[in-house]
Design a protein around this motif. Structure first.
Motif, mmCIF file in Angstrom:
data_model
loop_
_atom_site.group_PDB
_atom_site.id
_atom_site.type_symbol
_atom_site.label_atom_id
_atom_site.label_comp_id
_atom_site.label_asym_id
_atom_site.label_seq_id
_atom_site.Cartn_x
_atom_site.Cartn_y
_atom_site.Cartn_z
ATOM 1 N N ASP A 21 78.370 -14.506 79.044
ATOM 2 C CA ASP A 21 78.914 -15.472 78.091
ATOM 3 C C ASP A 21 78.031 -16.714 78.160
ATOM 4 O O ASP A 21 76.969 -16.672 78.752
ATOM 5 C CB ASP A 21 80.394 -15.764 78.349
ATOM 6 N N THR A 24 77.534 -17.868 81.972
ATOM 7 C CA THR A 24 77.289 -16.894 83.035
ATOM 8 C C THR A 24 76.138 -15.977 82.644
ATOM 9 O O THR A 24 76.167 -15.360 81.580
ATOM 10 C CB THR A 24 78.538 -16.039 83.314
ATOM 11 N N ARG A 48 76.419 -18.876 87.482
ATOM 12 C CA ARG A 48 77.006 -19.804 86.511
ATOM 13 C C ARG A 48 75.972 -20.878 86.217
ATOM 14 O O ARG A 48 75.276 -21.338 87.109
ATOM 15 C CB ARG A 48 78.247 -20.465 87.102
ATOM 16 N N ASP A 53 80.611 -25.575 80.770
ATOM 17 C CA ASP A 53 81.891 -24.880 80.685
ATOM 18 C C ASP A 53 82.112 -24.559 79.219
ATOM 19 O O ASP A 53 82.197 -25.467 78.382
ATOM 20 C CB ASP A 53 83.023 -25.746 81.231
ATOM 21 N N GLU A 56 85.864 -18.890 76.524
ATOM 22 C CA GLU A 56 85.815 -17.531 77.054
ATOM 23 C C GLU A 56 85.687 -16.511 75.924
ATOM 24 O O GLU A 56 85.937 -16.814 74.766
ATOM 25 C CB GLU A 56 87.067 -17.248 77.887
ATOM 26 N N ARG A 58 87.488 -13.897 75.654
ATOM 27 C CA ARG A 58 88.797 -13.258 75.472
ATOM 28 C C ARG A 58 89.825 -14.278 75.010
ATOM 29 O O ARG A 58 89.657 -15.475 75.186
ATOM 30 C CB ARG A 58 89.264 -12.646 76.785
ATOM 31 N N GLU A 61 90.114 -18.149 72.490
ATOM 32 C CA GLU A 61 88.777 -18.755 72.403
ATOM 33 C C GLU A 61 87.696 -17.751 72.012
ATOM 34 O O GLU A 61 86.519 -18.085 71.999
ATOM 35 C CB GLU A 61 88.407 -19.357 73.757
ATOM 36 N N LYS A 62 88.084 -16.521 71.693
ATOM 37 C CA LYS A 62 87.126 -15.428 71.500
ATOM 38 C C LYS A 62 86.027 -15.752 70.487
ATOM 39 O O LYS A 62 84.841 -15.576 70.769
ATOM 40 C CB LYS A 62 87.880 -14.174 71.076
ATOM 41 N N GLY A 65 83.828 -18.411 71.794
ATOM 42 C CA GLY A 65 83.102 -17.898 72.941
ATOM 43 C C GLY A 65 81.885 -17.083 72.535
ATOM 44 O O GLY A 65 80.806 -17.225 73.114
ATOM 45 N N ARG A 69 77.978 -17.967 73.201
ATOM 46 C CA ARG A 69 77.078 -17.005 73.840
ATOM 47 C C ARG A 69 75.840 -16.756 72.992
ATOM 48 O O ARG A 69 74.720 -16.713 73.483
ATOM 49 C CB ARG A 69 77.795 -15.681 74.096
#
Length: 95
Positions: A21, A24, A48, A53, A56, A58, A61-62, A65, A69
């Motif tokens: 993501d 990460t 990380r 920050d 995510e 999932r 926030e998909k 996110g 990414r």
């Protein structure tokens, strides 16, 4: 690019293998003298990104996110490698 190690106790060069993501990444961590850390499963050591920050991949926030990414993936295009300072990493790019 001439890279000199900064004044950190631990400084490593790493090759990005994949991006999970936007905060990460999985890397091939070069420990020197031909020794590499590819993580437990050999797919790369999870790191990380320092000070980042992001949403995510999932839940609620998909959508944000995946957009974050994709933005990181575009920033990695042309990146030579990353610097790893302890267990955090930051992107290093040619200027």
């Amino acid at each position: 690019m001439d890279m000199q190690p900064p004044d950190y106790l631990y400084w490593y060069r790493a090759r990005v293998m994949s991006v999970y993501d936007a905060d990460t990444i999985y890397v091939d961590l070069d420990l020197g003298t031909g020794v590499h850390n590819l993580g437990v499963d050999g797919r790369g050591l999870a790191l990380r990104l320092y000070g980042i920050d992001t949403p995510e991949l999932r839940g609620d926030e998909k959508v944000a996110g995946y957009a974050a990414r994709d933005a990181l993936l575009s920033m990695l295009t042309g990146a030579d490698d990353v610097e790893v300072l302890r267990r955090d990493a930051r992107l290093v790019r040619e200027a």
